[in-house]
Design a protein around this motif. Structure first.
Motif, PDB file in Angstrom:
ATOM      1  N   LEU A 110       0.827  -1.205   0.000  1.00 50.98           N
ATOM      2  CA  LEU A 110       0.000   0.000   0.000  1.00 50.98           C
ATOM      3  C   LEU A 110       0.865   1.260   0.000  1.00 50.98           C
ATOM      4  N   GLU A 111       1.972   1.221   0.758  1.00 51.67           N
ATOM      5  CA  GLU A 111       2.816   2.406   0.900  1.00 51.67           C
ATOM      6  C   GLU A 111       3.491   2.792  -0.412  1.00 51.67           C
ATOM      7  N   ILE A 112       3.934   1.796  -1.192  1.00 51.56           N
ATOM      8  CA  ILE A 112       4.665   2.081  -2.429  1.00 51.56           C
ATOM      9  C   ILE A 112       3.749   2.112  -3.644  1.00 51.56           C
ATOM     10  N   ASP A 113       2.832   1.151  -3.729  1.00 51.79           N
ATOM     11  CA  ASP A 113       2.047   0.961  -4.957  1.00 51.79           C
ATOM     12  C   ASP A 113       0.627   1.507  -4.867  1.00 51.79           C
ATOM     13  N   LEU A 136      -8.375 -12.480  -8.033  1.00 48.60           N
ATOM     14  CA  LEU A 136      -7.625 -12.024  -6.876  1.00 48.60           C
ATOM     15  C   LEU A 136      -8.429 -10.971  -6.123  1.00 48.60           C
ATOM     16  N   SER A 137      -8.124 -10.821  -4.841  1.00 51.13           N
ATOM     17  CA  SER A 137      -8.804  -9.833  -3.999  1.00 51.13           C
ATOM     18  C   SER A 137      -7.863  -8.648  -3.755  1.00 51.13           C
ATOM     19  N   PHE A 138      -8.258  -7.484  -4.263  1.00 52.23           N
ATOM     20  CA  PHE A 138      -7.438  -6.279  -4.175  1.00 52.23           C
ATOM     21  C   PHE A 138      -7.968  -5.341  -3.096  1.00 52.23           C
ATOM     22  N   GLU A 139      -7.049  -4.647  -2.437  1.00 54.00           N
ATOM     23  CA  GLU A 139      -7.396  -3.515  -1.574  1.00 54.00           C
ATOM     24  C   GLU A 139      -6.763  -2.283  -2.212  1.00 54.00           C
ATOM     25  N   GLU A 150     -11.459  16.659   2.622  1.00 54.67           N
ATOM     26  CA  GLU A 150     -10.092  17.144   2.522  1.00 54.67           C
ATOM     27  C   GLU A 150      -9.411  17.061   3.889  1.00 54.67           C
ATOM     28  N   GLY A 151      -8.217  16.495   3.889  1.00 58.07           N
ATOM     29  CA  GLY A 151      -7.482  16.337   5.130  1.00 58.07           C
ATOM     30  C   GLY A 151      -7.833  15.069   5.882  1.00 58.07           C
ATOM     31  N   GLY A 152      -8.790  14.272   5.342  1.00 59.34           N
ATOM     32  CA  GLY A 152      -9.162  13.034   6.013  1.00 59.34           C
ATOM     33  C   GLY A 152      -8.168  11.917   5.745  1.00 59.34           C
ATOM     34  N   ASP A 153      -8.382  10.808   6.412  1.00 58.20           N
ATOM     35  CA  ASP A 153      -7.489   9.657   6.239  1.00 58.20           C
ATOM     36  C   ASP A 153      -7.765   8.969   4.907  1.00 58.20           C
ATOM     37  N   GLU A 154      -6.711   8.394   4.363  1.00 60.98           N
ATOM     38  CA  GLU A 154      -6.848   7.655   3.108  1.00 60.98           C
ATOM     39  C   GLU A 154      -7.758   6.451   3.334  1.00 60.98           C
ATOM     40  N   GLU A 155      -8.608   6.162   2.358  1.00 60.15           N
ATOM     41  CA  GLU A 155      -9.559   5.076   2.480  1.00 60.15           C
ATOM     42  C   GLU A 155      -9.162   3.912   1.582  1.00 60.15           C
ATOM     43  N   LEU A 156      -9.710   2.733   1.893  1.00 60.81           N
ATOM     44  CA  LEU A 156      -9.452   1.535   1.107  1.00 60.81           C
ATOM     45  C   LEU A 156     -10.753   1.014   0.530  1.00 60.81           C
ATOM     46  N   ALA A 157     -10.670   0.488  -0.694  1.00 63.57           N
ATOM     47  CA  ALA A 157     -11.821  -0.142  -1.345  1.00 63.57           C
ATOM     48  C   ALA A 157     -11.411  -1.543  -1.789  1.00 63.57           C
TER      49      ALA A 157
END
Length: 309
Positions: A179-182, A219-222, A230-237
């Motif tokens: 998640l950090e790099i890609d 495959l199961s992706f996040e 704006e300014g909120g935390d990054e979200e995952l789908a």
């Protein structure tokens, strides 16, 4: 073979008890759908015993040889009806007849060819004999019926795919996405299966290890998404998508994404029918994906994919 196979019972008249045992065996076979040829109910006064024996051995689907030490001795010395039947049986085997047509059933005596009480004639050497000594349990009798109807107790599993022996080299410096790099990463199907074995199913290890080039795997992706505020935390789908396998390297599988991540498809605020893909998204159709067998949730061969298409 038709619905009702035929079986000839070859035996020696050792004593009245043995004759009744054979008669009971024959009756039990008839009650279970086997058409039995037996001298005691097929040969009437004036009939030819030799003709009956010849026709029965040659024409019946099976010959059941009820073996005892006396039966083996009469076979060896070619004495009486047993001796004559053994000549016919031996000739059939030598001429290339299917050996499975001849089923030895040991009623008494030994299986040991060197023992004085050996029950098996020499020409039955190497043929699997049934042990009917003493009381015959139902499962032993079922073994005989299964041999006659050619329905084995066990069947092999479905034939699998040929293992993938392709060279795994040629694609250096591969790694799994983070998640950090890609901006995305893969969920482990094996972990999900271990956590929820009753509801989360994945292909077997052998199937996941034997996938080939051009196969599609799910495959199961996040996927990382920009926060709505704006300014909120990054979200995952989370999205499950198909990847076409293009190569291998060591433990890694390499493929191309064959879905467009919906997380990176946006709607024009002024026109709901106008949708566009974020070209700067970390993952999109045809992106390269590196994964391991543990990530595979489902498999579709190229042939199956073509049929579905």
């Amino acid at each position: 073979m038709g619905a009702n196979p035929t079986a000839f019972i070859s035996y020696s008249w050792d004593d009245e008890d043995h004759k009744e045992w054979v008669l009971t065996l024959a009756s039990r076979l008839v009650e279970n759908g086997v058409s039995v040829k037996l001298d005691r109910w097929d040969v009437l006064p004036g009939h030819s015993l030799t003709e009956f024996m010849e026709n029965s051995v040659r024409n019946c689907n099976f010959t059941l040889a009820v073996c005892t030490p006396n039966y083996a001795n009469r076979s060896l010395t070619r004495a009486g009806g047993v001796g004559y039947e053994q000549q016919i049986i031996s000739a059939q085997i030598v001429s290339g007849a299917d050996r499975s047509r001849f089923i030895p059933i040991v009623r008494s005596g030994s299986f040991n060819a060197t023992a004085t009480d050996c029950a098996l004639p020499a020409h039955f050497t190497g043929i699997h004999a049934l042990d009917f000594r003493g009381t015959v349990p139902d499962d032993k009798f079922e073994d005989l019926l299964r041999a006659i109807f050619r329905i084995p107790r066990l069947s092999p599993p479905a034939l699998g795919r040929i293992p993938n022996f392709e060279s795994k080299g040629g694609l250096p410096n591969l790694r799994l996405a983070t998640l950090e790099i890609d901006g995305w990463y893969l969920n482990s199907g094996v972990v999900s299966n271990e956590l929820h074995p009753e509801s989360f199913f994945i292909p077997s290890e052998s199937l996941r290890q034997s996938v080939q080039k051009t196969d599609l795997v799910k495959l199961s992706f996040e996927l990382a998404q920009e926060p709505e505020d704006e300014g909120g935390d990054e979200e995952l789908a989370g999205e499950r998508m198909w990847v076409e396998i293009t190569g291998f390297n060591g433990p890694y599988y390499v493929g191309r994404l064959r879905n467009q991540p919906l997380s990176y498809v946006y709607i024009n605020p002024s026109d709901e029918n106008d949708r566009f893909v974020d070209e700067d998204a970390p993952l999109k159709y045809d992106s390269e994906v590196v994964f391991l067998p543990e990530h595979i949730l489902d498999i579709m061969t190229a042939e199956e994919a073509e049929k579905r298409a």
